[in-house]
Design an enzyme around this catalytic site. Sequence first.
Site, PDB file in Angstrom:
ATOM      1  N   SER A   1      -3.583  -0.153  -7.530  1.00 39.58           N
ATOM      2  CA  SER A   1      -2.883  -0.408  -8.934  1.00 39.58           C
ATOM      3  C   SER A   1      -1.868  -0.462  -9.862  1.00 39.58           C
ATOM      4  O   SER A   1      -2.380  -2.218  -9.692  1.00 39.58           O
ATOM      5  CB  SER A   1      -2.240   1.438  -8.323  1.00 39.58           C
ATOM      6  OG  SER A   1      -1.559   2.507  -8.869  1.00 39.58           O
TER       7      SER A   1
ATOM      8  N   HIS B   1      -6.663   2.138 -11.583  1.00 41.55           N
ATOM      9  CA  HIS B   1      -6.099   3.071 -11.160  1.00 41.55           C
ATOM     10  C   HIS B   1      -5.655   2.214 -14.045  1.00 41.55           C
ATOM     11  O   HIS B   1      -5.002   0.729 -13.566  1.00 41.55           O
ATOM     12  CB  HIS B   1      -4.584   3.595 -11.547  1.00 41.55           C
ATOM     13  CG  HIS B   1      -4.724   3.845 -10.192  1.00 41.55           C
ATOM     14  ND1 HIS B   1      -3.668   4.531  -9.817  1.00 41.55           N
ATOM     15  CD2 HIS B   1      -5.388   4.178  -9.132  1.00 41.55           C
ATOM     16  CE1 HIS B   1      -3.634   4.910  -8.403  1.00 41.55           C
ATOM     17  NE2 HIS B   1      -5.172   4.601  -8.445  1.00 41.55           N
TER      18      HIS B   1
ATOM     19  N   ASP C   1      -2.224   6.755  -3.056  1.00 39.21           N
ATOM     20  CA  ASP C   1      -3.524   6.839  -3.674  1.00 39.21           C
ATOM     21  C   ASP C   1      -4.356   5.840  -2.876  1.00 39.21           C
ATOM     22  O   ASP C   1      -4.038   4.908  -2.243  1.00 39.21           O
ATOM     23  CB  ASP C   1      -4.051   6.411  -4.543  1.00 39.21           C
ATOM     24  CG  ASP C   1      -5.480   6.983  -5.473  1.00 39.21           C
ATOM     25  OD1 ASP C   1      -6.409   7.640  -4.108  1.00 39.21           O
ATOM     26  OD2 ASP C   1      -6.358   6.647  -6.379  1.00 39.21           O
TER      27      ASP C   1
END
Length: 973
Positions: free
Chosen positions: A19, A46, A138
């Site tokens: 991310s 992401h 996540d």
Amino acid sequence: MAVRAPPNTALMIVGIGGSAGSLSPLRALVAALPTDGGMAFVVVSHQAPTGQSLLPEILAKCTAMPVHEIGADTRLEPNHLYVEPRGQSVAIRRGMLTLEPVAPRGIPHRPIDLFFRSLARDQGNLAAGIVLSGTGTDGTLGLAAIRAAAGLALVQDPATAEFDGMPISAIRAHAVDYVTSPAEMPGRLLAHRKEFESRARPDAEPALADQEIERILTVMRRQGGHDFSEYRLGTLVRRIERRMHLLGIDGFDDYARYLEQSNAEIDALWHDWLIGVSGFFRDPEIFASLERALPELIAGRAEGSVLRIWVPACATGEEAYSLVILLLEVIDRMAKHIEIQLFATDPNPTAIQVARAGRYPDGIDADVGAARLERFFVREDGFYRIRKELRDVVVFAVQDALHDPPFTRVDLVSCRNLLIYLEPSAQRRLLGSFHYSLNPRGLLLLGSSESISGSESYFVPSDGQSKIFRRNDSTPPQPTLRWSAVHGVNRDSPGSARATSPKSDLAGPLRRVLAERFGPPTVLVDERGQVQQVHGRVGDYLELPPGRINVNVVDMARDGLRAQLASALQEAIEADGVVAERTVRRRVDGNRLTFRLKVARLHEPGLASRLFLVSFEPLDRGTRKHVRKGESAEGTAALDTGRSLDQELRDTQYDLQANIDELRAANEELASANEEAQSANEELQSANEELQTAKEETQSLNEELHTVNAELTLKLETFERATDDMLNLMNNIEVATIFLDDKLRVMRFTPQARSVAHLIDADVGRPLADLATLVNYPELLADAANVLATLHASEKQASAADGSWYLVRIRPYRTARNTVEGVVITFFDITDTKRTGRLEAARLLAESIVDAVREPFLVLDAGLHVVRANHAYYEAFQAEPVHTEGRLIGDLGSHEWIIPTLRERLEKALNDGTGFDDFEVECEFPGLGRRRLLLNARPVSPLQDTVAELVLLGIQDLGGSAPEISGPERESR
């Protein structure tokens, strides 16, 4: 520099997720990845949903592997790197990458979890997942799925991550095999790949031998207290090999020794064997089928009744909470008032602790849905917590469904993905236990890969396409639990049989061979003479009689033996413990046979009835003589004598036969009585079985009560801690607080509340109107009632008789269920604040007065520094505040005020507290000329009864110089 490895043929797929802040570690990882290791790498990150991604170009500069942006239906190739495009989610099915649309607006986008979970389903133990730096959670659920599939789960060391949210979340969820730096991850991947290849080779060594698996199982049973003997051997072996690979141990013997010495490894292997993977609303199609089946289960229930559910092997609780959510929704739609009581059990205490906490990563939103999240969950710091009203429905407990008593009188059992790990015999026993636990027409829910094969008599399909079965009420419930003295291990379980050494099986055959070769022919009979077992050849002594099969040893005796056998058997029965012996001579096919007949009771512990051994021991073995015709006269005479003896013997036998017939009649009567006793015994046995069933039901109820007691104990401890925290908080905030219920009666109060009201412990429960408060607040009762009615807080200031001031704040008392059950009145002491305000007001007033005086005026401190001068002074002496305030009086202007007599008088005024009047001085002021001044001084103190700290000096300008006047009241400079 990239790690080199020999080319491989099998394809291992590695998912890489990151991310915010993951670009730097991602570049370092890609630069170190093996370019010829036979692995395919998929990068999922992401990214902003719009615009062109530069990630493929950036990563292409870090590796010699081809780098591709994933398109629709991309087939993976080894030694290639694939990058997720913007605005799309990636999944894998049958080795093919597919693109899926991003979740709708309002639903968090979790591409890493989505890809990792599909990777675990598709690749199994050839899947690997890597989580790099990033915020949020996540990747946590995806890594857990990969690890459960025996794949490899890696995360970046949080100490090296710029954003450590994602790595820490995965570590706390116990979903990680290695925590390491990006530079060390390729070595872990190659080792996992090599381990898979070594097991897949045709010439690979076989898996664990019987002795090795039994040694490991014994260690787990004795030292860890966990019995896995009834689990499928293949699953256990794969998990053992995985642990060996993670520890770098090559030989099974070495691992067994390591296991014997490490309790930590016992726990690690146990957690791997349990395979505790769960999720909310797993297999949505099964939950859809269950939703269609539940109305029939609920429809016939009375209002206010309790619906009981049991979820064995619940892991971390997602399955249990999913069932409760679905049940509540169905009950609401049916407008029924039914209570739910769900028992969720698992042998893993760590998983039960997670389930009891009811706190899950925010990645569950994709499985649960926005509406259910809003209704049944509370958002907390990147996590979702189960709401209290939902949590109170579920009771969690540590239980092994195979060995501990089951819960009884339940309406639904949900056991998904446990049977697939068990041996068939254990599956049948567990299904029998479920049948025993369920109420009539109760439902059983199984996993998508499970069936009731071998136990069709217990259940009938309720929904053929899903895995819902209904209890078969025509089959009587059979308690199937078997107990052991050590940790609930079944002594007669398949594992126990497997634990027996093969060498011990030779004892039985050896005994049989020795008995047949060296022992006399022997028959084992019961008290009625019925043959139970035969050893050796007894054809010379016994034969089956014609007609209906009769295995009574007396009836089977050959001619010449029956009477002696009957009498010997009777003697042994009547004289318990005595060996009855007879020497018998008889002819068999013209041969004379002499043998010793023995009848003795078999003394062995644990026999249900008395048994007797009847043995035939030959005495003239090998010396049988054949009588032929045409022998000598002596032989003929002997033959005649023998015939005579035979006739006598025959007559005797007739008499004995009559006695035997009488004995047989008596035996028949005895047999009839014995049958009656046997019938009574069977009735007693039936009653005993009923008592045993009642005992097991009582034991199950006791287990249930123990579970509920443990849950209540845990809640009590939680409440005690909360109470302690509240008491410490109330005692330490030093704020007077009174808690009132919805009738405005005192519930509790802090110790400081006694300073604002006459309160004692006995006042709890008294109305507020009966209390005498020390605060001048006549509207207190009315304001409290108004807050309770309108839920709008009130805040006012009030004084006390001792001069203290309080800020009185009245707010609604809200419970954890967000209901208002009273008000809270707090009294904040603002006396100091009020005093400071008054002093500030007085200071401002004094400054205003000073400025209003028309004559020049100075305020001096104890050191004769100018604290303040008024406007008249600045105008009269043409001075500025910056050159006046803070300076010594002698430093003002051009030092015109250096007058020793004036200094002495000012210091005396400060020390003695007495001022002076009409002290005349004459000074030369630049620009003003020589001036005559009349001075007046008064010492002052800001606070009463303290030493003077300030002196006020008034100045009156008398004009220019005058004739010289002598005297002490005049000073010239």
